[in-house]
Motif scaffolding. Sequence first.
Motif, short mmCIF file in Angstrom:
data_model
loop_
_atom_site.label_atom_id
_atom_site.label_comp_id
_atom_site.label_asym_id
_atom_site.label_seq_id
_atom_site.Cartn_x
_atom_site.Cartn_y
_atom_site.Cartn_z
N PHE A 22 0.85 -1.19 0.00
CA PHE A 22 0.00 0.00 0.00
C PHE A 22 0.89 1.24 0.00
N PRO A 23 0.37 2.36 -0.45
CA PRO A 23 1.20 3.57 -0.54
C PRO A 23 1.44 4.21 0.82
N VAL A 24 2.61 4.79 0.97
CA VAL A 24 2.98 5.54 2.16
C VAL A 24 3.48 6.91 1.72
N VAL A 25 2.90 7.94 2.28
CA VAL A 25 3.33 9.32 2.01
C VAL A 25 4.08 9.81 3.23
N ARG A 26 5.34 10.16 3.05
CA ARG A 26 6.18 10.62 4.15
C ARG A 26 6.25 12.15 4.15
N ASP A 27 5.88 12.73 5.28
CA ASP A 27 6.02 14.17 5.44
C ASP A 27 7.50 14.52 5.52
N ARG A 28 7.83 15.76 5.30
CA ARG A 28 9.23 16.18 5.30
C ARG A 28 9.83 16.24 6.70
N THR A 29 8.97 16.21 7.73
CA THR A 29 9.45 16.34 9.10
C THR A 29 9.59 14.98 9.77
N ALA A 30 10.30 14.96 10.90
CA ALA A 30 10.48 13.73 11.68
C ALA A 30 9.35 13.52 12.68
N MET A 31 8.44 14.47 12.79
CA MET A 31 7.33 14.34 13.73
C MET A 31 6.13 15.11 13.20
N LEU A 32 5.04 14.40 12.93
CA LEU A 32 3.81 15.06 12.51
C LEU A 32 3.16 15.73 13.71
N LEU A 33 2.74 16.97 13.53
CA LEU A 33 1.97 17.69 14.52
C LEU A 33 0.75 18.28 13.82
N PRO A 34 -0.35 18.52 14.54
CA PRO A 34 -1.57 19.00 13.89
C PRO A 34 -1.51 20.49 13.54
N THR A 35 -0.47 20.87 12.80
CA THR A 35 -0.32 22.25 12.36
C THR A 35 -1.17 22.49 11.11
N PRO A 36 -1.40 23.74 10.75
CA PRO A 36 -2.14 24.00 9.50
C PRO A 36 -1.48 23.35 8.29
N ARG A 37 -0.15 23.37 8.22
CA ARG A 37 0.52 22.77 7.06
C ARG A 37 0.30 21.27 6.99
N THR A 45 -2.10 19.59 8.37
CA THR A 45 -3.52 19.36 8.11
C THR A 45 -3.83 19.50 6.63
N ARG A 46 -3.27 20.53 5.99
CA ARG A 46 -3.48 20.68 4.54
C ARG A 46 -2.90 19.49 3.79
N SER A 47 -1.77 18.98 4.27
CA SER A 47 -1.16 17.82 3.63
C SER A 47 -2.06 16.59 3.75
N ALA A 48 -2.66 16.41 4.93
CA ALA A 48 -3.57 15.28 5.12
C ALA A 48 -4.79 15.39 4.22
N VAL A 49 -5.32 16.59 4.09
CA VAL A 49 -6.46 16.81 3.19
C VAL A 49 -6.07 16.50 1.76
N ARG A 50 -4.89 16.93 1.37
CA ARG A 50 -4.42 16.69 0.00
C ARG A 50 -4.29 15.19 -0.27
N VAL A 51 -3.73 14.44 0.69
CA VAL A 51 -3.59 12.99 0.52
C VAL A 51 -4.96 12.33 0.45
N MET A 52 -5.89 12.79 1.29
CA MET A 52 -7.25 12.26 1.24
C MET A 52 -7.83 12.38 -0.16
N ARG A 53 -7.72 13.56 -0.73
CA ARG A 53 -8.31 13.81 -2.04
C ARG A 53 -7.57 13.07 -3.15
N GLU A 54 -6.25 13.01 -3.05
CA GLU A 54 -5.47 12.33 -4.09
C GLU A 54 -5.80 10.85 -4.17
N TYR A 55 -6.02 10.22 -3.01
CA TYR A 55 -6.26 8.78 -2.97
C TYR A 55 -7.74 8.42 -2.78
N GLY A 56 -8.59 9.42 -2.77
CA GLY A 56 -10.02 9.16 -2.63
C GLY A 56 -10.41 8.56 -1.30
N ALA A 57 -9.70 8.92 -0.23
CA ALA A 57 -9.96 8.36 1.10
C ALA A 57 -11.17 9.05 1.73
#
Length: 373
Positions: free
Chosen positions: A50-65, A67-79
């Motif tokens: 299955f696909p894995v999308v790695r953020d550029r940071t070593a620790m995900l935090l619920p920042t606006p950036r 969150t926008r990345s999570a929304v983008r992945v949702m839409r790209e993969y139809g989640a």
Amino acid sequence: MTVLVVTNDFPPRQGGIETFVRSLCDELPDLVVLTSRTPGDTQYDEGLSFPVVRDRTAMLLPTPRVTRSAVRVMREYGADRVLFGAAAPLGLMGPALRKAGARRIVALTHGHETWWAGTPGARQALRRIGDAADTMTSVSTWCAAQIAPALSRPAADRMRRLTPGVDTKRFFPESGGEQVRKGLGLEGVPVVACVSRLVARKGQDTLIQGWPRVRAEVPEAVLLIVGGGPDRDRLEELARRTGVAHAVRFTGSVPWADIPPYLDAADVFAMPCRTRRFGLEPEALGIVTLEASATGKPVVVGDSGGAADTVRHGETGYLVDPYNPVATAVRLTELLTDPARARAMGEAGRAWVRDEWTWARSGELLRQLLDVR
């Protein structure tokens, strides 16, 4: 019905939560993982189905950036389903992902959320996470009891217990223990093994302090401490001061994939885990205890947090006071000097794990909570 898994706890990082999240992924029919970067991740991800999308940071935090990345992945993969690998703090993104089209949101809790539940500020954040999720899960009955009072009544009522499973095809009797014993020069001697990170909460010092009493009754007994961690120097010094350094063996870090033979090498598994820091640092569950039971070993476990869920006292092993080395030693001696009783407890433990602690069972519940087929 693609599931977006948002987590910091994902291999190649090692740990109990990482194993839990990764194993649950195998129970989902269609998913994409959004996680953080860690050394060795590119090679690891190449071997996944299955696909894995790695953020550029070593620790995900619920920042606006993020969150926008999570929304983008949702839409790209139809989640349209979301699983948070750990509710706090990533679950704070729940409202934004709901707005972006998430039809079901499940947030897993482990042990650290109990600290959030008891801390002002963090407690309010945990309440928001619970309100944003369709279900918040807990790994043990104790964790649920600690977290629920911090939640709104509807969120508390929606909580479900979702535990790790044990792969009984990996953890089973005669899974390589003889080779480990031979390699360590422990053939023919009674062995008590503690398999865990070397940190104060796991209670290896209680075993060392009680070891002279065990040796008084079982002179050849060896304490095998498997794992690495920041407490090793202190534990080795304690073994020297206690006069049992010759009877305590430290293996150092062992990869998770190689753990079954070390459990199989033991006559008894022991981990007198304890609650520290005024109740803020408990043992949430202790899956290694169940893995030891699956290997057919009687277990001696400290009464901390949710650890009581991993043993049937008097049937698969014993629950002990982790601050009492003498009481712990008495239970270990009892099992080492009564092989028939120890064997019966080990057999009962394996049957219990095989029947009630399976990944298939956990996966079925998770699919129900996410409403996926």
